[in-house]
Design a protein around this motif. Structure first.
Motif, PDB file in Angstrom:
ATOM      1  N   GLU A 173       0.656  -1.173   0.042  1.00  0.00           N
ATOM      2  CA  GLU A 173      -0.176  -0.028  -0.123  1.00  0.00           C
ATOM      3  C   GLU A 173       0.963   1.215   0.013  1.00  0.00           C
ATOM      4  OE1 GLU A 173      -3.214   2.003  -0.334  1.00  0.00           O
ATOM      5  OE2 GLU A 173      -3.153  -0.124  -0.536  1.00  0.00           O
ATOM      6  N   GLY A 174       2.016   1.252   0.694  1.00  0.00           N
ATOM      7  CA  GLY A 174       2.869   2.380   0.750  1.00  0.00           C
ATOM      8  C   GLY A 174       3.277   2.830  -0.721  1.00  0.00           C
ATOM      9  N   TRP A 182       1.846   2.562  -3.325  1.00  0.00           N
ATOM     10  CA  TRP A 182       0.697   3.402  -3.886  1.00  0.00           C
ATOM     11  C   TRP A 182       0.421   5.042  -3.321  1.00  0.00           C
ATOM     12  CZ3 TRP A 182      -0.067   1.523  -8.589  1.00  0.00           C
ATOM     13  CH2 TRP A 182       0.093   0.096  -8.754  1.00  0.00           C
ATOM     14  N   LYS A 183       0.532   4.803  -1.986  1.00  0.00           N
ATOM     15  CA  LYS A 183       0.256   6.164  -1.252  1.00  0.00           C
ATOM     16  C   LYS A 183       1.453   7.040  -2.119  1.00  0.00           C
ATOM     17  CE  LYS A 183      -2.807   5.558   1.838  1.00  0.00           C
ATOM     18  NZ  LYS A 183      -4.139   6.557   1.549  1.00  0.00           N
ATOM     19  N   GLU A 219       0.483   9.683  -4.409  1.00  0.00           N
ATOM     20  CA  GLU A 219      -0.596  10.761  -4.286  1.00  0.00           C
ATOM     21  C   GLU A 219       0.064  11.644  -3.963  1.00  0.00           C
ATOM     22  OE1 GLU A 219      -2.879   9.081  -1.060  1.00  0.00           O
ATOM     23  OE2 GLU A 219      -3.823   7.157  -2.334  1.00  0.00           O
ATOM     24  N   ASN A 220       1.307  11.874  -3.400  1.00  0.00           N
ATOM     25  CA  ASN A 220       1.876  12.974  -2.977  1.00  0.00           C
ATOM     26  C   ASN A 220       3.411  12.780  -3.417  1.00  0.00           C
ATOM     27  OD1 ASN A 220       0.094  14.747  -1.348  1.00  0.00           O
ATOM     28  ND2 ASN A 220       0.110  12.752  -0.053  1.00  0.00           N
TER      29      ASN A 220
END
Length: 265
Positions: A139-140, A142-143, A146-147
């Motif tokens: 998940e990290g 993909w996160k 986002e930024n």
């Protein structure tokens, strides 16, 4: 052995492909083998270690995709569909009816689209360190899209790009790569099952996608083999981000690829 730099001076060429000026290099002789780099990369950063070895037995056609390396950009987002169409059109212009394809990381995802969209152009596929569903990566990962933080881009990729292009081009490539992964939806099992080309799925045992995901991909593709090699994302091909000049693992990878392409496995 002829160095990458001296080869590039004599073998680099451009073609006008679907509205962009697309760069490729051709090395060696034999059956054609296309090399497709990953995101943020160039021919040199991904393939300088293994390309001279592959060129001993194949006519290697190494490409640089939209907005990467020497290749121009278009006023449209990057997509794996467009990349596959660009590679297929380049092969048409090079008068290569069919080729084997080796793609690393995002290049492996372009391999999948080639198998789906252009099966007549594809002999065999080598899908290296790629994934086809979002759950293959933590998940990290993909996160991070986002930024996005430009400072997280490997410095070796920045340095190599800036030997070719401008700071503006580098930021453009970074932003387009980020956007493509931010909107990544992947492929369904049904889409993978439609790929009839023989495939070799390769992965490092400490890669970004898990070996379990690579095994699932190999089981889902109708005619696939699986190779799990000791290494991280790209180290087993001698990729520039994690160079280990003394390692023999890239030579092992080349031997596996050659046996697969020769139909000996």
């Amino acid at each position: 052995m002829t160095t990458y730099q001296s080869q590039a001076q004599t073998t680099g060429k451009y073609a006008n492909v679907n509205g962009i000026k697309m760069y490729c290099e051709i090395h060696g002789a034999g059956s054609p083998l296309v090399l497709i780099h990953g995101g943020g990369s160039t021919i040199k950063t991904n393939f300088s270690r293994i390309m001279p070895e592959l060129a001993k037995t194949h006519r290697v056609v190494a490409v640089e995709l939209q907005a990467h390396g020497h290749t121009g950009d278009r006023s449209a987002p990057e997509s794996f569909i467009q990349d596959a169409d660009d590679v297929a059109e380049l092969l048409n212009q090079l008068n290569i009816p069919k080729a084997d394809i080796l793609g690393f990381s995002n290049g492996g995802q372009t391999c999948l689209e080639l198998g789906i969209r252009h099966p007549d152009k594809v002999g065999k596929l080598i899908i290296a360190s790629a994934f086809y569903t979002r759950d293959a990566a933590p998940e990290g990962f993909w996160k991070g899209f986002e930024n996005p933080d430009f400072s997280h881009m490997p410095q070796v990729y920045k340095d190599e790009y800036l030997k070719i292009g401008t700071k503006e081009g580098l930021m453009n490539m970074f932003n387009k790569d980020v956007q493509r992964m931010l909107t990544f939806k992947g492929w369904t099992d049904e889409q993978l099952k439609s790929i009839q080309a023989p495939a070799l799925v390769t992965i490092g045992d400490q890669d970004l996608p898990t070996p379990e995901h690579a095994a699932k991909m190999a089981r889902t593709l109708p005619h696939a083999r699986l190779a799990i090699l000791p290494g991280t994302h790209g180290s087993y091909i001698g990729e520039a981000y994690n160079p280990k000049p003394e390692s023999k693992i890239p030579d092992l990878f080349v031997a596996i690829v050659n046996e697969f392409l020769a139909g000996e496995m």
